[in-house]
Design a protein around this motif. Sequence first.
Motif, mmCIF file in Angstrom:
data_model
loop_
_atom_site.group_PDB
_atom_site.id
_atom_site.type_symbol
_atom_site.label_atom_id
_atom_site.label_comp_id
_atom_site.label_asym_id
_atom_site.label_seq_id
_atom_site.Cartn_x
_atom_site.Cartn_y
_atom_site.Cartn_z
ATOM 1 N N LYS A 413 1.380 64.082 54.218
ATOM 2 C CA LYS A 413 2.535 64.245 53.350
ATOM 3 C C LYS A 413 2.176 63.767 51.952
ATOM 4 O O LYS A 413 1.505 62.744 51.792
ATOM 5 C CB LYS A 413 3.740 63.461 53.866
ATOM 6 N N ILE A 414 2.630 64.526 50.955
ATOM 7 C CA ILE A 414 2.356 64.204 49.552
ATOM 8 C C ILE A 414 3.695 64.114 48.830
ATOM 9 O O ILE A 414 4.470 65.084 48.830
ATOM 10 C CB ILE A 414 1.470 65.273 48.882
ATOM 11 N N PHE A 415 3.951 62.987 48.210
ATOM 12 C CA PHE A 415 5.165 62.815 47.405
ATOM 13 C C PHE A 415 4.828 63.239 45.977
ATOM 14 O O PHE A 415 4.103 62.550 45.265
ATOM 15 C CB PHE A 415 5.633 61.366 47.450
ATOM 16 N N THR A 416 5.359 64.393 45.555
ATOM 17 C CA THR A 416 4.955 65.009 44.293
ATOM 18 C C THR A 416 5.902 64.688 43.139
ATOM 19 O O THR A 416 5.459 64.395 42.041
ATOM 20 C CB THR A 416 4.861 66.531 44.468
ATOM 21 N N ASN A 417 7.208 64.759 43.354
ATOM 22 C CA ASN A 417 8.161 64.527 42.272
ATOM 23 C C ASN A 417 9.452 63.944 42.834
ATOM 24 O O ASN A 417 9.623 63.805 44.051
ATOM 25 C CB ASN A 417 8.428 65.819 41.494
ATOM 26 N N ILE A 418 10.387 63.651 41.915
ATOM 27 C CA ILE A 418 11.630 62.984 42.317
ATOM 28 C C ILE A 418 12.611 63.995 42.901
ATOM 29 O O ILE A 418 13.218 63.759 43.935
ATOM 30 C CB ILE A 418 12.245 62.249 41.106
ATOM 31 N N GLY A 419 12.785 65.125 42.227
ATOM 32 C CA GLY A 419 13.732 66.127 42.697
ATOM 33 C C GLY A 419 13.146 67.011 43.775
ATOM 34 O O GLY A 419 12.078 66.742 44.349
ATOM 35 N N ALA A 420 13.850 68.110 44.059
ATOM 36 C CA ALA A 420 13.405 69.047 45.084
ATOM 37 C C ALA A 420 12.206 69.860 44.590
ATOM 38 O O ALA A 420 11.977 70.003 43.391
ATOM 39 C CB ALA A 420 14.549 69.987 45.455
ATOM 40 N N VAL A 421 11.474 70.399 45.547
ATOM 41 C CA VAL A 421 10.300 71.225 45.237
ATOM 42 C C VAL A 421 10.758 72.681 45.180
ATOM 43 O O VAL A 421 11.239 73.234 46.173
ATOM 44 C CB VAL A 421 9.199 71.039 46.302
ATOM 45 N N ASN A 422 10.593 73.309 44.013
ATOM 46 C CA ASN A 422 11.020 74.702 43.847
ATOM 47 C C ASN A 422 9.938 75.705 44.216
ATOM 48 O O ASN A 422 10.236 76.782 44.738
ATOM 49 C CB ASN A 422 11.462 74.947 42.403
ATOM 50 N N SER A 423 8.674 75.401 43.917
ATOM 51 C CA SER A 423 7.589 76.370 44.158
ATOM 52 C C SER A 423 6.278 75.640 44.374
ATOM 53 O O SER A 423 6.073 74.531 43.850
ATOM 54 C CB SER A 423 7.465 77.347 42.987
ATOM 55 N N ILE A 424 5.403 76.289 45.165
ATOM 56 C CA ILE A 424 4.072 75.751 45.497
ATOM 57 C C ILE A 424 3.073 76.892 45.407
ATOM 58 O O ILE A 424 3.386 78.038 45.728
ATOM 59 C CB ILE A 424 4.023 75.163 46.922
ATOM 60 N N SER A 425 1.858 76.563 44.976
ATOM 61 C CA SER A 425 0.752 77.540 45.017
ATOM 62 C C SER A 425 -0.546 76.785 45.197
ATOM 63 O O SER A 425 -0.700 75.675 44.689
ATOM 64 C CB SER A 425 0.707 78.387 43.742
ATOM 65 N N CYS A 426 -1.470 77.434 45.923
ATOM 66 C CA CYS A 426 -2.748 76.801 46.266
ATOM 67 C C CYS A 426 -3.894 77.687 45.796
ATOM 68 O O CYS A 426 -3.794 78.918 45.777
ATOM 69 C CB CYS A 426 -2.842 76.581 47.765
ATOM 70 N N ASP A 427 -5.013 77.046 45.438
ATOM 71 C CA ASP A 427 -6.196 77.752 44.967
ATOM 72 C C ASP A 427 -6.876 78.475 46.132
ATOM 73 O O ASP A 427 -6.727 78.090 47.302
ATOM 74 C CB ASP A 427 -7.157 76.734 44.329
ATOM 75 N N LEU A 428 -7.671 79.533 45.807
ATOM 76 C CA LEU A 428 -8.356 80.299 46.849
ATOM 77 C C LEU A 428 -9.394 79.448 47.583
ATOM 78 O O LEU A 428 -9.613 79.620 48.779
ATOM 79 C CB LEU A 428 -9.029 81.527 46.243
ATOM 80 N N ARG A 429 -10.056 78.563 46.871
ATOM 81 C CA ARG A 429 -11.052 77.694 47.501
ATOM 82 C C ARG A 429 -10.441 76.521 48.238
ATOM 83 O O ARG A 429 -11.153 75.778 48.922
ATOM 84 C CB ARG A 429 -12.027 77.178 46.440
ATOM 85 N N GLY A 430 -9.144 76.314 48.104
ATOM 86 C CA GLY A 430 -8.468 75.234 48.809
ATOM 87 C C GLY A 430 -8.696 73.867 48.228
ATOM 88 O O GLY A 430 -8.562 72.872 48.947
ATOM 89 N N ASN A 431 -9.014 73.786 46.942
ATOM 90 C CA ASN A 431 -9.290 72.493 46.320
ATOM 91 C C ASN A 431 -8.097 71.931 45.557
ATOM 92 O O ASN A 431 -7.926 70.701 45.495
ATOM 93 C CB ASN A 431 -10.474 72.615 45.358
#
Length: 654
Positions: A413-431
């Motif tokens: 689990k990663i705590f990224t920000n205070i509010g809700a998460v609206n969008s996510i995207s990941c790199d092709l290499r997975g880094n």
Amino acid sequence: VVSTQSTGSYLLVQQKLKKKAMRAVNKKKQFIKNKSISNKNKEKKKEIEYENQNENESEDSSITPHQDKQFFLKKTSIFDNNKFPVFQFVKPQINNETQINEIQNNDETQINDETQNNGENQNNDETQINDETEKQNEKQNEKPNEKPKFKKPHTQNKTERKFVKSKYSRSNTSFKQLFVSAHSKKIKDKIKDEYQKQTSSIKSLQTNEILLTENTRKLTDSIFRMPTYKISQDLMKDNVDIQTARKMFQLKLTDFGPYKSNYSSDGKHLLLAGEKGHISILNWKSLKIIRELNIQQKIEDATFLHKHSLFAVSKNQYCTIYNAKGQELHCIRFLKNFEKLDFLPYHFLLSSFSSSKELGFIDITNGQIVAKHKLSNFGVELTHNPYNAVTLVGHTNGCVSLWSPSEKKSLAKIFTNIGAVNSISCDLRGNYLTVGGADNTLSIWDIRKFKQLYKYELPTTVRSLDISQRGILSIACGDFVQLWDNPFSEQVTKPYLRFRAPSTIKSVKFCPFEDILGIGHFSGFSSILAPGCGEPNFDSLADNPYKTKKQRGSAEVKSLLDKLAPETIVLNPNLLGAYVNNQNQKQDNKNEEKNKIKPKRKTKEANHRTIVNKYNVQFQTKRMRLQTDKQEPEQEEQEQEQSIKSALSRFKKK
């Protein structure tokens, strides 16, 4: 039976033939000897004539200086010690005055002809002379014992080799340690075979890089003499060829919006899904409609499956799979109120989560449920890491959780920000991972270390995010779209490109193998040009946009045969095919057992106390039950008396 007369005649004939053959051979030998003697006599005569000519030249004084220029090569029969023929310059013999006058007239005519052609051929003659002089100097400087030096071909340095290995090698296992730790010969042979296969594949990929001639080209400030983010789409359309200009278009669909877009894996087909029930499949390069539907239900999400002729749609309650003809093939009902969908192409798994805090994985080949997990909080966004196929779920509490169908709990689990998460995207290499929150922030994370690299504050909330094949990030905020170049290596100070849509944006998606960005908004769909985003060199065995019908059928069969099990979805996929040293594991387990705090052994008195306490607990529970059984009838009698008293109280005298 053979008679003696016949055999005798046969032998006589054979002897006569032999004699004739010997005579012919002797004649040939004599002819060769006579020829060699005659050649020697001719050579002697030529030598004598040559000596006489030299004597006449010294005596003759009637030759003019103009005639000294006329020389011609004559092959003499003089041999050096090395027995090679020598070429010498010889002057002509002139005895009569008539011959002299003829030669002078011929010389004058030749000189006049030469002067006319000298102007044309002077440069060529000079170059030939220079080349001849250079060759002569080289021959003089050459030493007889030295061998000719050849230039060595270009070899890679250590840094280049490391870069190539890091680019193409997938596993980080050290084969030397594995080879030393293995005891049986069979395992050592297997390790050698794997090492040879890996090295040969890296070398083949390294050599085949030369064949990849096409390269990406990005915009620079020097092209139009202005910053790149000020370059408009109209200006680019005027300076681009006709084929790329056709790829820039806009669809006005105001009745059934907002629209979400999704491209097929080969980048040839486009899926548009309106929130009010409109669905269409396009061949967007030729702008031909393959199929168009209207479900007349609210659509939450839609995605392509392993080919463009199959796609999944999440409705109000259930998820359905449709054909390219618009026929409903299957309805999934194990979850209710589907919100987001995502497809894993190498595992043939459809992942989704519902409004009831449930995450599910469905196998499309069987239609069976592989796994079903409960989420701690409500989900908002769903994607997967293309490197290891781990699903990423963004929650309302600002947390991103990583899931695998083989485990009941989240991997991390990663705590990224205070509010809700609206969008996510990941790199092709997975880094790298990019997260856009409702608190107007955008954060970039390194998934390998679970470490935050950069964090930016934006004027409005992020609606959608996507990363291209070449690492360009697209950010949709309101009705604006920004493209950032190299956001993972450096802190971004200015955008690469900007575009304003006609209405608020719902989704942003890059087209694979093309420099195009698809934008779905409330008033329709628009495709814009983004130079340097797509991969120019595609793998014809994996995703080929120029497939025929036969190739599509064979590719589908191969992908089904190469289907991966859901147990292979792990954070570190390199450990799946790696060997493990059993001795090291045993030693680690022993050390862990030693370090653990061992509880003290119980004495006889402690054991007696535990037994007594158990009996006391049982006795107390029985006693409480008996008390309750006695109290229940007494309470009922009291209640009856009170009800009777309340009823008779009105008959009392005042």
